[in-house]
Design a protein around this motif. Structure first.
Motif, PDB file in Angstrom:
ATOM      1  N   ALA A  10      -8.386  -2.927  -4.724  1.00  0.00           N
ATOM      2  CA  ALA A  10      -7.914  -4.171  -4.115  1.00  0.00           C
ATOM      3  C   ALA A  10      -6.613  -4.628  -4.767  1.00  0.00           C
ATOM      4  CB  ALA A  10      -8.973  -5.251  -4.234  1.00  0.00           C
ATOM      5  N   SER A  11      -6.501  -4.450  -6.073  1.00  0.00           N
ATOM      6  CA  SER A  11      -5.278  -4.833  -6.769  1.00  0.00           C
ATOM      7  C   SER A  11      -4.110  -3.952  -6.343  1.00  0.00           C
ATOM      8  CB  SER A  11      -5.485  -4.732  -8.277  1.00  0.00           C
ATOM      9  OG  SER A  11      -4.317  -5.057  -8.966  1.00  0.00           O
ATOM     10  N   ILE A  12      -4.354  -2.662  -6.199  1.00  0.00           N
ATOM     11  CA  ILE A  12      -3.293  -1.741  -5.772  1.00  0.00           C
ATOM     12  C   ILE A  12      -2.825  -2.090  -4.366  1.00  0.00           C
ATOM     13  CG2 ILE A  12      -2.804   0.652  -5.145  1.00  0.00           C
ATOM     14  CD1 ILE A  12      -4.649   1.470  -7.496  1.00  0.00           C
ATOM     15  N   VAL A  13      -3.760  -2.346  -3.460  1.00  0.00           N
ATOM     16  CA  VAL A  13      -3.401  -2.681  -2.082  1.00  0.00           C
ATOM     17  C   VAL A  13      -2.686  -4.028  -2.027  1.00  0.00           C
ATOM     18  CG1 VAL A  13      -4.377  -3.287   0.169  1.00  0.00           C
ATOM     19  CG2 VAL A  13      -5.192  -1.261  -1.028  1.00  0.00           C
TER      20      VAL A  13
ATOM     21  N   LEU B 226       1.716  -0.277  -4.867  1.00  0.00           N
ATOM     22  CA  LEU B 226       1.388   0.562  -3.711  1.00  0.00           C
ATOM     23  C   LEU B 226       2.546   1.500  -3.387  1.00  0.00           C
ATOM     24  CD1 LEU B 226      -0.781   1.034  -1.498  1.00  0.00           C
ATOM     25  CD2 LEU B 226       0.504  -0.587  -0.106  1.00  0.00           C
ATOM     26  N   SER B 227       3.773   0.987  -3.444  1.00  0.00           N
ATOM     27  CA  SER B 227       4.948   1.824  -3.181  1.00  0.00           C
ATOM     28  C   SER B 227       5.103   2.912  -4.232  1.00  0.00           C
ATOM     29  CB  SER B 227       6.204   0.960  -3.149  1.00  0.00           C
ATOM     30  OG  SER B 227       6.136   0.046  -2.106  1.00  0.00           O
ATOM     31  N   TYR B 228       4.820   2.562  -5.476  1.00  0.00           N
ATOM     32  CA  TYR B 228       4.906   3.541  -6.560  1.00  0.00           C
ATOM     33  C   TYR B 228       3.914   4.681  -6.344  1.00  0.00           C
ATOM     34  CZ  TYR B 228       4.520   5.540 -11.228  1.00  0.00           C
ATOM     35  OH  TYR B 228       4.491   6.410 -12.279  1.00  0.00           O
ATOM     36  N   LEU B 229       2.671   4.343  -5.997  1.00  0.00           N
ATOM     37  CA  LEU B 229       1.674   5.383  -5.754  1.00  0.00           C
ATOM     38  C   LEU B 229       2.028   6.231  -4.534  1.00  0.00           C
ATOM     39  CD1 LEU B 229      -1.676   3.572  -6.548  1.00  0.00           C
ATOM     40  CD2 LEU B 229      -0.587   5.395  -7.829  1.00  0.00           C
ATOM     41  N   ALA B 230       2.564   5.591  -3.498  1.00  0.00           N
ATOM     42  CA  ALA B 230       2.968   6.338  -2.297  1.00  0.00           C
ATOM     43  C   ALA B 230       4.095   7.303  -2.627  1.00  0.00           C
ATOM     44  CB  ALA B 230       3.393   5.369  -1.202  1.00  0.00           C
ATOM     45  N   LEU B 231       5.044   6.856  -3.420  1.00  0.00           N
ATOM     46  CA  LEU B 231       6.156   7.713  -3.816  1.00  0.00           C
ATOM     47  C   LEU B 231       5.657   8.875  -4.675  1.00  0.00           C
ATOM     48  CD1 LEU B 231       9.238   8.088  -3.833  1.00  0.00           C
ATOM     49  CD2 LEU B 231       9.271   6.773  -5.955  1.00  0.00           C
ATOM     50  N   ALA B 232       4.753   8.588  -5.593  1.00  0.00           N
ATOM     51  CA  ALA B 232       4.219   9.633  -6.476  1.00  0.00           C
ATOM     52  C   ALA B 232       3.417  10.675  -5.699  1.00  0.00           C
ATOM     53  CB  ALA B 232       3.351   9.009  -7.558  1.00  0.00           C
ATOM     54  N   ASP B 233       2.702  10.225  -4.670  1.00  0.00           N
ATOM     55  CA  ASP B 233       1.910  11.147  -3.855  1.00  0.00           C
ATOM     56  C   ASP B 233       2.724  11.803  -2.749  1.00  0.00           C
ATOM     57  OD1 ASP B 233      -0.344  10.665  -5.321  1.00  0.00           O
ATOM     58  OD2 ASP B 233      -1.196   9.205  -3.911  1.00  0.00           O
TER      59      ASP B 233
ATOM     60  N   ALA C 234       3.343   8.078   2.963  1.00  0.00           N
ATOM     61  CA  ALA C 234       3.776   6.763   3.425  1.00  0.00           C
ATOM     62  C   ALA C 234       2.894   5.677   2.803  1.00  0.00           C
ATOM     63  CB  ALA C 234       3.690   6.679   4.940  1.00  0.00           C
ATOM     64  N   THR C 235       3.463   4.486   2.639  1.00  0.00           N
ATOM     65  CA  THR C 235       2.701   3.395   2.031  1.00  0.00           C
ATOM     66  C   THR C 235       1.515   2.999   2.905  1.00  0.00           C
ATOM     67  OG1 THR C 235       4.225   1.796   2.994  1.00  0.00           O
ATOM     68  CG2 THR C 235       4.621   2.432   0.722  1.00  0.00           C
ATOM     69  N   GLY C 236       1.682   3.064   4.213  1.00  0.00           N
ATOM     70  CA  GLY C 236       0.575   2.749   5.108  1.00  0.00           C
ATOM     71  C   GLY C 236      -0.591   3.708   4.936  1.00  0.00           C
ATOM     72  N   ARG C 237      -0.268   4.974   4.723  1.00  0.00           N
ATOM     73  CA  ARG C 237      -1.313   5.982   4.525  1.00  0.00           C
ATOM     74  C   ARG C 237      -2.067   5.742   3.214  1.00  0.00           C
ATOM     75  NH1 ARG C 237      -4.654   8.830   7.347  1.00  0.00           N
ATOM     76  NH2 ARG C 237      -5.529  10.454   6.078  1.00  0.00           N
ATOM     77  N   VAL C 238      -1.322   5.432   2.158  1.00  0.00           N
ATOM     78  CA  VAL C 238      -1.952   5.168   0.859  1.00  0.00           C
ATOM     79  C   VAL C 238      -2.812   3.910   0.943  1.00  0.00           C
ATOM     80  CG1 VAL C 238      -1.503   4.596  -1.554  1.00  0.00           C
ATOM     81  CG2 VAL C 238      -0.156   6.361  -0.426  1.00  0.00           C
ATOM     82  N   LYS C 239      -2.313   2.893   1.637  1.00  0.00           N
ATOM     83  CA  LYS C 239      -3.080   1.655   1.805  1.00  0.00           C
ATOM     84  C   LYS C 239      -4.372   1.918   2.569  1.00  0.00           C
ATOM     85  CE  LYS C 239      -2.240  -3.127   3.096  1.00  0.00           C
ATOM     86  NZ  LYS C 239      -1.255  -4.069   3.597  1.00  0.00           N
ATOM     87  N   PHE C 240      -4.285   2.736   3.621  1.00  0.00           N
ATOM     88  CA  PHE C 240      -5.473   3.091   4.398  1.00  0.00           C
ATOM     89  C   PHE C 240      -6.476   3.845   3.540  1.00  0.00           C
ATOM     90  CE2 PHE C 240      -7.667   6.309   6.977  1.00  0.00           C
ATOM     91  CZ  PHE C 240      -8.397   5.475   7.813  1.00  0.00           C
TER      92      PHE C 240
END
Length: 87
Positions: A43-46, A52-59, A62-68
């Protein structure tokens, strides 16, 4: 410690447990505690867009995909609950 101070401390503790469900109590199981921890983390990451952008970039996604994916993981973050032992 006087009984009035003990009463105040206990009511404050009860208030914290009622307000924040992840704080646990004496009878919480290890599975429930770790599930609360994982859900709070997801919940904190989302909720924090830079993280969230950092994790999306690392993976590399897209940020929407990581959020989902994070919201999907919140359903059962630690897998199915363990079997209850019969007494």
């Amino acid at each position: 410690m006087s009984s009035e101070l003990r009463y105040t401390a206990n009511t404050q503790l009860e208030h914290l447990h009622a307000r924040y469900t992840g704080t646990g109590h004496a009878d919480i199981t290890k599975y429930d505690w770790i599930t609360h921890q994982h859900r709070d983390t997801y919940a904190s990451i989302v909720g924090h867009a830079p993280l969230l952008s950092y994790l999306a970039l690392a993976d590399g996604e897209a940020t929407g995909r990581v959020k989902f994916e994070m919201t999907e993981k919140m359903l059962q973050p630690c897998g199915p609950p363990p079997k209850k032992e019969e007494d």
